[in-house]
Design a protein around this motif. Structure first.
Motif, PDB file in Angstrom:
ATOM      1  N   ARG A 158       0.823  -1.203   0.000  1.00 43.13           N
ATOM      2  CA  ARG A 158       0.000   0.000   0.000  1.00 43.13           C
ATOM      3  C   ARG A 158       0.864   1.263   0.000  1.00 43.13           C
ATOM      4  N   THR A 159       1.854   1.322   0.873  1.00 41.07           N
ATOM      5  CA  THR A 159       2.823   2.420   0.848  1.00 41.07           C
ATOM      6  C   THR A 159       4.064   1.923   0.133  1.00 41.07           C
ATOM      7  N   ALA A 160       4.530   2.669  -0.879  1.00 38.61           N
ATOM      8  CA  ALA A 160       5.609   2.166  -1.717  1.00 38.61           C
ATOM      9  C   ALA A 160       6.661   3.226  -1.963  1.00 38.61           C
ATOM     10  N   ALA A 161       7.914   2.793  -2.035  1.00 36.81           N
ATOM     11  CA  ALA A 161       8.972   3.659  -2.541  1.00 36.81           C
ATOM     12  C   ALA A 161       8.769   3.837  -4.036  1.00 36.81           C
ATOM     13  N   VAL A 162       9.143   4.991  -4.556  1.00 39.38           N
ATOM     14  CA  VAL A 162       8.939   5.245  -5.976  1.00 39.38           C
ATOM     15  C   VAL A 162       9.674   4.205  -6.820  1.00 39.38           C
ATOM     16  N   GLU A 163      10.799   3.670  -6.303  1.00 38.22           N
ATOM     17  CA  GLU A 163      11.556   2.659  -7.042  1.00 38.22           C
ATOM     18  C   GLU A 163      10.789   1.358  -7.217  1.00 38.22           C
ATOM     19  N   CYS A 170      -0.365   7.394  -5.936  1.00 34.77           N
ATOM     20  CA  CYS A 170      -0.607   8.787  -5.557  1.00 34.77           C
ATOM     21  C   CYS A 170       0.601   9.317  -4.802  1.00 34.77           C
ATOM     22  N   LEU A 171       1.065  10.490  -5.193  1.00 30.88           N
ATOM     23  CA  LEU A 171       2.157  11.161  -4.502  1.00 30.88           C
ATOM     24  C   LEU A 171       1.653  12.478  -3.933  1.00 30.88           C
ATOM     25  N   GLY A 172       1.822  12.652  -2.638  1.00 32.89           N
ATOM     26  CA  GLY A 172       1.597  13.949  -2.009  1.00 32.89           C
ATOM     27  C   GLY A 172       2.951  14.564  -1.706  1.00 32.89           C
ATOM     28  N   PHE A 173       3.226  15.739  -2.259  1.00 31.52           N
ATOM     29  CA  PHE A 173       4.544  16.353  -2.079  1.00 31.52           C
ATOM     30  C   PHE A 173       4.395  17.732  -1.438  1.00 31.52           C
ATOM     31  N   ASP A 174       5.502  18.196  -0.849  1.00 32.23           N
ATOM     32  CA  ASP A 174       5.477  19.457  -0.105  1.00 32.23           C
ATOM     33  C   ASP A 174       6.368  20.533  -0.707  1.00 32.23           C
ATOM     34  N   SER A 175       7.150  20.206  -1.718  1.00 31.23           N
ATOM     35  CA  SER A 175       7.989  21.208  -2.377  1.00 31.23           C
ATOM     36  C   SER A 175       8.284  20.765  -3.791  1.00 31.23           C
ATOM     37  N   GLY A 176       8.571  21.756  -4.640  1.00 33.48           N
ATOM     38  CA  GLY A 176       8.919  21.430  -6.009  1.00 33.48           C
ATOM     39  C   GLY A 176      10.186  20.613  -6.098  1.00 33.48           C
ATOM     40  N   ALA A 177      11.132  20.885  -5.198  1.00 32.00           N
ATOM     41  CA  ALA A 177      12.391  20.133  -5.210  1.00 32.00           C
ATOM     42  C   ALA A 177      12.150  18.659  -4.908  1.00 32.00           C
ATOM     43  N   LEU A 197      11.791  12.988  -6.927  1.00 31.40           N
ATOM     44  CA  LEU A 197      11.045  11.752  -7.132  1.00 31.40           C
ATOM     45  C   LEU A 197      10.820  11.488  -8.613  1.00 31.40           C
ATOM     46  N   ARG A 198      10.534  12.543  -9.367  1.00 31.77           N
ATOM     47  CA  ARG A 198      10.359  12.379 -10.811  1.00 31.77           C
ATOM     48  C   ARG A 198      11.636  11.845 -11.460  1.00 31.77           C
ATOM     49  N   ALA A 199      12.786  12.276 -10.970  1.00 35.54           N
ATOM     50  CA  ALA A 199      14.047  11.793 -11.540  1.00 35.54           C
ATOM     51  C   ALA A 199      14.194  10.291 -11.338  1.00 35.54           C
ATOM     52  N   VAL A 200      13.866   9.804 -10.146  1.00 38.79           N
ATOM     53  CA  VAL A 200      13.938   8.365  -9.875  1.00 38.79           C
ATOM     54  C   VAL A 200      12.896   7.623 -10.710  1.00 38.79           C
ATOM     55  N   PHE A 201      11.684   8.155 -10.726  1.00 35.31           N
ATOM     56  CA  PHE A 201      10.581   7.574 -11.499  1.00 35.31           C
ATOM     57  C   PHE A 201      10.974   7.454 -12.971  1.00 35.31           C
ATOM     58  N   THR A 202      11.584   8.507 -13.504  1.00 40.03           N
ATOM     59  CA  THR A 202      11.987   8.528 -14.914  1.00 40.03           C
ATOM     60  C   THR A 202      13.129   7.558 -15.171  1.00 40.03           C
ATOM     61  N   ALA A 203      14.147   7.585 -14.314  1.00 36.17           N
ATOM     62  CA  ALA A 203      15.298   6.697 -14.508  1.00 36.17           C
ATOM     63  C   ALA A 203      14.872   5.234 -14.511  1.00 36.17           C
ATOM     64  N   ASP A 204      13.953   4.874 -13.599  1.00 36.79           N
ATOM     65  CA  ASP A 204      13.486   3.494 -13.555  1.00 36.79           C
ATOM     66  C   ASP A 204      12.736   3.129 -14.833  1.00 36.79           C
ATOM     67  N   GLY A 205      11.906   4.045 -15.310  1.00 38.75           N
ATOM     68  CA  GLY A 205      11.161   3.773 -16.535  1.00 38.75           C
ATOM     69  C   GLY A 205      12.069   3.592 -17.737  1.00 38.75           C
ATOM     70  N   GLU A 233       9.721  11.110  -0.319  1.00 39.00           N
ATOM     71  CA  GLU A 233      11.097  11.429  -0.685  1.00 39.00           C
ATOM     72  C   GLU A 233      11.883  10.147  -0.903  1.00 39.00           C
ATOM     73  N   PRO A 234      12.803  10.158  -1.862  1.00 39.75           N
ATOM     74  CA  PRO A 234      13.622   8.960  -2.090  1.00 39.75           C
ATOM     75  C   PRO A 234      14.496   8.665  -0.877  1.00 39.75           C
TER      76      PRO A 234
END
Length: 286
Positions: free
Chosen positions: A12-17, A26-33, A38-46, A196-197
């Protein structure tokens, strides 16, 4: 203590990897950074999986796709090359099925995912991976009918993910989306992404402990505290994206009737880090 080997699965709770084809997260985030990390990890894995990656929104007004590629490159990703080769696209402007002036069209967005995934497959990719900003749901002026359409979409689109090689991460800025609305949207997704990663998430339900994220030097103290709590009967490791030898040895020092649920890879790591302190340990492969 017994070790039970389970098929690869994402909790249910998962690391982006840990996201893979068929996941609607679903990702709830608190800053653009945080989001772009997370998008960088998500993209690299894809890209590593041979998938085509699409990233929708997430940039200030006036910034174009090159600004998004630069944010990815800051995390060590060869984003410009991937974009030039057609493997990665940063999309600005309106997202599929959403027109700020015309509202949200759930059918159009669902049809887009089917068509875009089919196009990716036709072009030789293993599937499609997409992340998109949904923070506009928290804007003032969103009427009840449009919000109901978004709610219905988030609930129903999971069935589509089950049928095609599509990985999706819906992003909600918790600074812009009211907490109650975010919790509602989160509940409609099978998976919640750690914000966060490299983080560790520990969730106890009775005598079952479920772990997600990374178990390493940075999280070791929290990991050892969680796994040594009294009264545990099952420790589910399958949500971990990474476990180092020291954390594995901490598990092997446990005694009593505790079942470790793990993937094949985790079982091999545990075997390499033996011997186990409890001589009565029995490995059970399921």
């Amino acid at each position: 203590m017994a070790i039970r080997v389970c098929a690869e699965r994402t909790p249910r709770t998962a690391a982006v990897e840990r996201l893979s084809a068929g996941d609607h997260a679903c990702l709830g985030f608190d800053s653009g950074a945080d989001r772009w990390a997370l998008r960088a990890v998500f993209t690299a894995d894809g890209l590593a999986r041979g998938e085509r990656v699409l990233l929708f929104g997430g940039l200030p007004a006036g910034e174009g796709p090159d600004a998004g590629l630069a944010r990815l490159a800051a995390h060590g990703l060869a984003a410009g090359r991937a974009a030039a080769e057609g493997r990665l696209e940063v999309v600005t402007g309106a997202s599929p099925g959403h027109d700020p002036a015309g509202g949200f069209d759930a059918a159009a967005r669902t049809a887009y995912w089917s068509a875009a995934t089919g196009d990716a497959l036709d072009r030789g990719f293993a599937g499609l991976r997409a992340a998109g900003d949904m923070s506009w749901t928290g804007q003032d002026g969103l009427d009840a009918a449009e919000l109901a359409a978004v709610t219905s979409y988030e609930r129903d689109v999971t069935r589509l993910f089950d049928q095609i090689p599509l990985t999706g991460m819906c992003e909600y800025d918790r600074r812009a989306v009211p907490p109650r609305l975010f919790e509602q949207m989160l509940s409609l997704h099978p998976l919640a992404v750690l914000p966060e990663p490299g983080a560790l998430h520990a969730e106890r339900d009775g005598d079952v402990l479920r772990l997600a994220g990374d178990a390493d030097l940075a999280t070791r103290a929290a990991f050892e505290f969680a796994v040594t709590e009294s009264g545990l009967a099952v420790i589910d490791l399958t949500g971990l994206a990474f476990i180092d030898a020291s954390c594995a040895r901490a598990l092997l020092r446990l005694t009593g009737e505790v079942v470790l649920e793990c993937t094949e890879m985790q079982a091999r790591i545990l075997a390499l880090c033996g011997p186990r302190q409890d001589e009565g340990v029995v490995a059970r492969v399921r």
